[in-house]
Design an enzyme around this catalytic site. Sequence first.
Site, short mmCIF file in Angstrom:
data_model
loop_
_atom_site.label_atom_id
_atom_site.label_comp_id
_atom_site.label_asym_id
_atom_site.label_seq_id
_atom_site.Cartn_x
_atom_site.Cartn_y
_atom_site.Cartn_z
N ASP A 134 0.81 -1.30 0.12
CA ASP A 134 -0.07 0.12 0.06
C ASP A 134 0.74 1.65 -0.10
OD1 ASP A 134 -2.40 1.61 0.05
OD2 ASP A 134 -2.19 1.74 2.33
N CYS A 244 -19.40 1.36 -3.89
CA CYS A 244 -19.15 0.95 -5.15
C CYS A 244 -18.37 -0.45 -5.40
CB CYS A 244 -18.14 1.78 -5.91
SG CYS A 244 -16.41 2.00 -5.17
N CYS A 248 -21.37 -4.24 -6.56
CA CYS A 248 -20.67 -5.06 -8.09
C CYS A 248 -21.06 -6.45 -7.86
CB CYS A 248 -19.20 -4.82 -7.69
SG CYS A 248 -18.55 -5.87 -8.94
C1 B12 Z 1 -4.42 6.67 -3.17
C2 B12 Z 1 -5.24 5.44 -2.85
C3 B12 Z 1 -6.72 5.79 -2.53
C4 B12 Z 1 -7.21 6.93 -2.92
C5 B12 Z 1 -7.57 7.12 -4.48
C6 B12 Z 1 -8.39 5.80 -4.73
C7 B12 Z 1 -8.25 5.84 -6.47
N1 B12 Z 1 -8.91 5.11 -6.95
O1 B12 Z 1 -7.09 6.13 -7.10
C8 B12 Z 1 -8.52 6.94 -2.19
C9 B12 Z 1 -8.35 7.75 -0.61
C10 B12 Z 1 -9.95 7.60 -2.74
C11 B12 Z 1 -8.72 5.34 -1.89
C12 B12 Z 1 -9.95 4.82 -1.64
C13 B12 Z 1 -9.95 3.65 -1.49
N2 B12 Z 1 -8.99 2.64 -1.35
CO1 B12 Z 1 -7.12 3.04 -1.84
N3 B12 Z 1 -5.28 3.51 -2.41
C14 B12 Z 1 -4.64 4.26 -2.85
C15 B12 Z 1 -3.13 3.85 -3.16
C16 B12 Z 1 -2.29 4.38 -2.16
C17 B12 Z 1 -2.72 4.53 -4.38
C18 B12 Z 1 -3.95 4.44 -5.73
C19 B12 Z 1 -3.36 5.18 -6.85
O2 B12 Z 1 -2.29 5.03 -7.24
N4 B12 Z 1 -4.42 6.04 -7.32
C20 B12 Z 1 -4.27 6.76 -8.50
C21 B12 Z 1 -4.96 6.23 -9.70
C22 B12 Z 1 -4.58 6.90 -10.86
O3 B12 Z 1 -4.67 5.13 -9.81
P1 B12 Z 1 -5.17 3.73 -9.79
O4 B12 Z 1 -6.72 3.55 -8.77
O5 B12 Z 1 -4.46 2.50 -9.32
O6 B12 Z 1 -5.80 3.57 -11.50
C23 B12 Z 1 -5.21 3.08 -12.32
C24 B12 Z 1 -6.13 2.23 -12.98
O7 B12 Z 1 -7.49 2.85 -12.96
C25 B12 Z 1 -5.54 2.42 -14.45
N5 B12 Z 1 -6.76 2.20 -15.50
C26 B12 Z 1 -7.29 1.01 -15.71
N6 B12 Z 1 -8.11 1.24 -16.46
C27 B12 Z 1 -8.27 2.33 -17.22
C28 B12 Z 1 -9.23 3.04 -17.85
C29 B12 Z 1 -9.08 4.30 -18.09
C30 B12 Z 1 -10.06 4.82 -19.11
C31 B12 Z 1 -8.10 5.16 -17.44
C32 B12 Z 1 -8.16 6.51 -17.65
C33 B12 Z 1 -7.18 4.40 -16.55
C34 B12 Z 1 -7.41 3.14 -16.22
O8 B12 Z 1 -4.98 3.46 -14.63
C35 B12 Z 1 -4.90 4.28 -13.39
C36 B12 Z 1 -3.43 4.84 -13.10
O9 B12 Z 1 -2.54 4.07 -13.12
C37 B12 Z 1 -3.47 2.43 -3.45
C38 B12 Z 1 -1.97 1.54 -2.82
C39 B12 Z 1 -1.06 1.60 -4.11
N7 B12 Z 1 0.24 1.68 -3.60
O10 B12 Z 1 -1.32 1.44 -5.23
C40 B12 Z 1 -4.42 1.95 -2.44
C41 B12 Z 1 -5.58 0.86 -2.90
C42 B12 Z 1 -5.66 1.15 -4.48
N8 B12 Z 1 -6.79 1.32 -1.91
C43 B12 Z 1 -7.28 0.29 -1.86
C44 B12 Z 1 -8.55 0.11 -0.95
C45 B12 Z 1 -9.11 -0.92 -0.34
C46 B12 Z 1 -9.45 1.29 -1.00
C47 B12 Z 1 -10.95 1.49 -0.57
C48 B12 Z 1 -11.71 0.41 -0.98
C49 B12 Z 1 -10.77 1.75 1.04
C50 B12 Z 1 -12.33 2.04 1.48
N9 B12 Z 1 -13.00 1.10 1.62
O11 B12 Z 1 -12.47 3.15 1.65
C51 B12 Z 1 -11.29 2.79 -1.34
C52 B12 Z 1 -12.00 2.36 -2.77
C53 B12 Z 1 -12.26 3.72 -3.51
C54 B12 Z 1 -12.17 3.40 -5.00
N10 B12 Z 1 -13.23 3.17 -5.68
O12 B12 Z 1 -11.03 3.25 -5.57
C55 B12 Z 1 -6.67 -1.19 -2.20
C56 B12 Z 1 -7.58 -1.54 -3.34
C57 B12 Z 1 -7.54 -3.22 -3.42
C58 B12 Z 1 -8.28 -3.55 -4.71
N11 B12 Z 1 -9.05 -4.78 -4.78
O13 B12 Z 1 -8.30 -2.92 -5.79
C59 B12 Z 1 -5.38 -0.55 -2.43
C60 B12 Z 1 -4.42 -1.31 -3.59
C61 B12 Z 1 -4.34 -0.74 -1.32
C62 B12 Z 1 -4.05 -2.13 -0.85
N12 B12 Z 1 -2.58 -2.60 -0.87
O14 B12 Z 1 -4.71 -3.12 -0.91
N13 B12 Z 1 -7.51 4.97 -2.14
S1 SF4 Z 2 -18.86 -5.23 -12.88
FE1 SF4 Z 2 -20.12 -3.52 -12.54
S2 SF4 Z 2 -20.37 -2.85 -10.60
FE2 SF4 Z 2 -18.27 -4.15 -10.63
S3 SF4 Z 2 -16.72 -2.83 -11.33
FE3 SF4 Z 2 -17.56 -3.34 -13.06
S4 SF4 Z 2 -18.86 -1.83 -13.61
FE4 SF4 Z 2 -18.59 -1.64 -11.65
S1 SF4 Z 3 -18.99 4.76 -3.80
FE1 SF4 Z 3 -16.62 4.20 -4.38
S2 SF4 Z 3 -16.11 6.14 -5.39
FE2 SF4 Z 3 -18.09 6.34 -4.38
S3 SF4 Z 3 -17.53 7.69 -2.59
FE3 SF4 Z 3 -17.83 5.56 -1.91
S4 SF4 Z 3 -15.71 4.46 -2.30
FE4 SF4 Z 3 -15.66 6.64 -3.41
#
Ligand code: B12
Ligand code: SF4
Ligand code: SF4
Length: 342
Positions: A134, A244, A248
């Site tokens: 993380d 969210c 799912c």
């Molecule tokens: C910052 C962070 C957050 C932030 C931002 C979350 C986010 N979605 O970016 C906040 C505080 C909101 C957050 C919330 C949560 N988090 Co968090 N978080 C992190 C952290 C530290 C970095 C993530 C990051 O780099 N975000 C920046 C975005 C840009 O990156 P990304 O989500 O990885 O997205 C990539 C993909 O989406 C990809 N991508 C794939 N398909 C597509 C399509 C398109 C069109 C595009 C543009 C991009 C794209 O590109 C993106 C960039 O690389 C990671 C740990 C880590 N070191 O990775 C944990 C992590 C992602 N979190 C985790 C968890 C558990 C949560 C929560 C569920 C906690 C909770 N219950 O409140 C929520 C989930 C919210 C959500 N829907 O994401 C877990 C996820 C496990 C999993 N099964 O995925 C992680 C991996 C921690 C862990 N080690 O387990 N988190």
């Molecule tokens: S299966 Fe449906 S609810 Fe689950 S992540 Fe994909 S779009 Fe969202």
């Molecule tokens: S439903 Fe998912 S994206 Fe929306 S506020 Fe809750 S954790 Fe964040």
Amino acid sequence: MGRLTSAEIKTHARSLGFDICGIAPAIDHPELHAFRDWLAKGYAGEMAYLRRSADRRADVRHVVPSARTVIVTGTLYNTDRPYSTECADATRAQIARYAWGDDYHDVIGARMESLLAWMREQSPEPFEARAYVDTGPVQERVYAQHAGVGWIGKNTCVINPEIGSWIFLAAIICSLPLEVDASSLDQCGSCTLCIEACPTQAIVAPGVLNSTKCISYQTIELRGDIPEADRAGVGSHVYGCDICQEVCPWNASAPRSDEPAWQPRPAWDRVDLLTLAQRSDDEMTSALRGSPMKRTKVQGLRRNVAVAIENAALKGCATATVAANTPRSAALQPCEATKTAT
Ligand code: B12
Ligand code: SF4
Ligand code: SF4
């Protein structure tokens, strides 16, 4: 002694308690590039550490220059409790599922170190490696997808087709040229349930999350006051948000973990807002010890509880509102209108 194989690493990972283990190549995956654009749009909000480490996060080879592979583990943390979407009681404090038990940074961090120590013992050739859970400068979800652990859903979470998305991720960046897995295939299809269910419209496009609108960010990462305009959206969430993932379909019958570390601590188990508000600082501090919820400290948790109580009051569930610094003045009644048996 022959070379350490991917199969041996995966077998040992299972014996240490990891539910999934896959291996991704340390190459320039296209999804890694989305990160800078995401930062530029301001979607990281005040999470300055993400900006500071952007260069290293762009590629694991900026962290371990000799990296050839990334070993990614997934650990199921789901336990036997209803989803927040199944509870309409606005006086119930909603705490994210991942935070109910012991701090995963400690539990999984120790397991990853143990996996790495075993690899060093077993490998006839020396290698460089770093293990992260993380907090490291690794885009864990991107490598998880390419390690076959699961695909990145429209809600941005990694979903494993067998066990769903209630999984912690962790990674070992490694210089060994291990056999890699096939990337996971996107199985969201035409579903958009998570995007529609998000109460604050934080998922601005499939796979793109604006953290500043996300309840998880607002209740855990944001320091200071939650902006007035965002308070109603927080609802009864006092730490994180699971909506969210709860909606799912891939989590509809998610398996449950019997791992003691993830079982809900009594202090957070189906607790109501008033009970939380009335806890003394000492009681709070003791319940936060060894819990992932210590991130917000007592003060942050109290801020969130106060906002949730205000929200319950607006729904007619509280007979008095509570100022953030005077939680003991609360007088909150369970709201019969919205109460359900959960
Ligand atoms: C910052 C962070 C957050 C932030 C931002 C979350 C986010 N979605 O970016 C906040 C505080 C909101 C957050 C919330 C949560 N988090 Co968090 N978080 C992190 C952290 C530290 C970095 C993530 C990051 O780099 N975000 C920046 C975005 C840009 O990156 P990304 O989500 O990885 O997205 C990539 C993909 O989406 C990809 N991508 C794939 N398909 C597509 C399509 C398109 C069109 C595009 C543009 C991009 C794209 O590109 C993106 C960039 O690389 C990671 C740990 C880590 N070191 O990775 C944990 C992590 C992602 N979190 C985790 C968890 C558990 C949560 C929560 C569920 C906690 C909770 N219950 O409140 C929520 C989930 C919210 C959500 N829907 O994401 C877990 C996820 C496990 C999993 N099964 O995925 C992680 C991996 C921690 C862990 N080690 O387990 N988190
Ligand atoms: S299966 Fe449906 S609810 Fe689950 S992540 Fe994909 S779009 Fe969202
Ligand atoms: S439903 Fe998912 S994206 Fe929306 S506020 Fe809750 S954790 Fe964040």
